[in-house]
Design a protein around this motif. Structure first.
Motif, short mmCIF file in Angstrom:
data_model
loop_
_atom_site.label_atom_id
_atom_site.label_comp_id
_atom_site.label_asym_id
_atom_site.label_seq_id
_atom_site.Cartn_x
_atom_site.Cartn_y
_atom_site.Cartn_z
N CYS A 192 0.91 -1.29 -0.02
CA CYS A 192 -0.02 0.08 -0.01
C CYS A 192 0.89 1.22 -0.09
O CYS A 192 0.63 2.19 -0.59
CB CYS A 192 -0.95 0.09 1.19
SG CYS A 192 -1.88 1.44 1.22
N PHE A 193 1.93 1.21 0.55
CA PHE A 193 2.66 2.36 0.69
C PHE A 193 3.81 2.49 -0.70
O PHE A 193 4.00 3.56 -0.65
CB PHE A 193 3.66 2.18 2.21
CG PHE A 193 3.10 2.40 3.22
CD1 PHE A 193 2.75 3.60 3.63
CD2 PHE A 193 2.93 1.24 3.90
CE1 PHE A 193 2.20 3.62 5.04
CE2 PHE A 193 2.36 1.33 5.15
CZ PHE A 193 1.78 2.54 5.60
N ARG A 194 3.58 1.56 -1.33
CA ARG A 194 4.20 1.96 -2.59
C ARG A 194 3.33 2.80 -3.53
O ARG A 194 3.99 3.21 -4.64
CB ARG A 194 4.51 0.39 -3.45
CG ARG A 194 5.47 -0.28 -2.55
CD ARG A 194 5.56 -1.70 -3.20
NE ARG A 194 6.31 -1.40 -4.53
CZ ARG A 194 6.24 -2.31 -5.47
NH1 ARG A 194 5.59 -3.53 -5.32
NH2 ARG A 194 6.73 -1.92 -6.81
N ILE A 195 2.13 2.90 -3.41
CA ILE A 195 1.26 3.82 -4.20
C ILE A 195 1.10 5.27 -3.63
O ILE A 195 0.19 5.83 -4.21
CB ILE A 195 0.08 3.21 -4.28
CG1 ILE A 195 -0.83 2.65 -3.30
CG2 ILE A 195 0.13 1.69 -5.24
CD1 ILE A 195 -2.37 2.34 -3.61
N THR A 196 1.68 5.56 -2.69
CA THR A 196 1.34 6.78 -1.98
C THR A 196 1.70 7.82 -2.96
O THR A 196 1.09 9.06 -2.89
CB THR A 196 2.20 6.93 -0.61
OG1 THR A 196 3.52 6.76 -1.02
CG2 THR A 196 1.57 6.19 0.36
N GLU A 197 2.85 7.85 -3.85
CA GLU A 197 3.27 8.84 -4.75
C GLU A 197 1.85 9.01 -5.77
O GLU A 197 1.49 10.20 -5.87
CB GLU A 197 4.22 8.50 -5.41
CG GLU A 197 5.03 9.54 -6.52
CD GLU A 197 6.23 9.28 -7.14
OE1 GLU A 197 6.28 9.89 -8.25
OE2 GLU A 197 6.94 8.62 -6.42
N VAL A 198 1.50 8.06 -6.27
CA VAL A 198 0.27 8.06 -7.23
C VAL A 198 -1.07 8.87 -6.43
O VAL A 198 -1.70 9.61 -6.88
CB VAL A 198 -0.07 6.64 -7.49
CG1 VAL A 198 -1.45 6.64 -8.41
CG2 VAL A 198 0.92 6.19 -8.34
N LEU A 199 -1.27 8.29 -5.19
CA LEU A 199 -2.18 8.76 -4.26
C LEU A 199 -2.15 10.42 -4.31
O LEU A 199 -2.88 11.22 -4.20
CB LEU A 199 -2.50 8.23 -3.07
CG LEU A 199 -2.92 6.98 -3.29
CD1 LEU A 199 -2.74 6.18 -1.74
CD2 LEU A 199 -4.19 6.73 -3.88
N ARG A 200 -0.99 10.99 -3.97
CA ARG A 200 -0.79 12.13 -3.59
C ARG A 200 -0.93 13.04 -4.98
O ARG A 200 -1.48 14.01 -4.92
CB ARG A 200 0.77 12.43 -3.23
CG ARG A 200 1.01 12.12 -1.89
CD ARG A 200 2.30 12.64 -1.28
NE ARG A 200 2.53 12.22 0.02
CZ ARG A 200 3.34 11.19 0.49
NH1 ARG A 200 4.43 11.01 -0.20
NH2 ARG A 200 3.37 10.95 1.77
#
Length: 55
Positions: free
Chosen positions: A27-35
């Motif tokens: 889940c933490f790998r997609i934080t950039e996309v979510l931001r």
């Protein structure tokens, strides 16, 4: 979200049933996309609100 490996589900107690969800490492790998999505959403909201003020 559990099927997509974003959350892990754990049964904490059975009576009463208590279920706990935690974020996975994946889940933490997609934080950039979510931001980026958050930024886009905020900009979109500003445009919509500005257009409503004009009308």
């Amino acid at each position: 979200m559990e099927d997509n490996l974003l959350l892990k589900r754990s049964i904490v107690s059975e009576s009463p049933v208590k279920i706990e969800y935690t974020l996975t490492k994946y889940c933490f790998r997609i934080t950039e996309v979510l931001r980026v999505m958050e930024k886009c959403g905020n900009q979109h909201r500003e445009i919509i609100m500005a257009n409503k003020a004009v009308v």
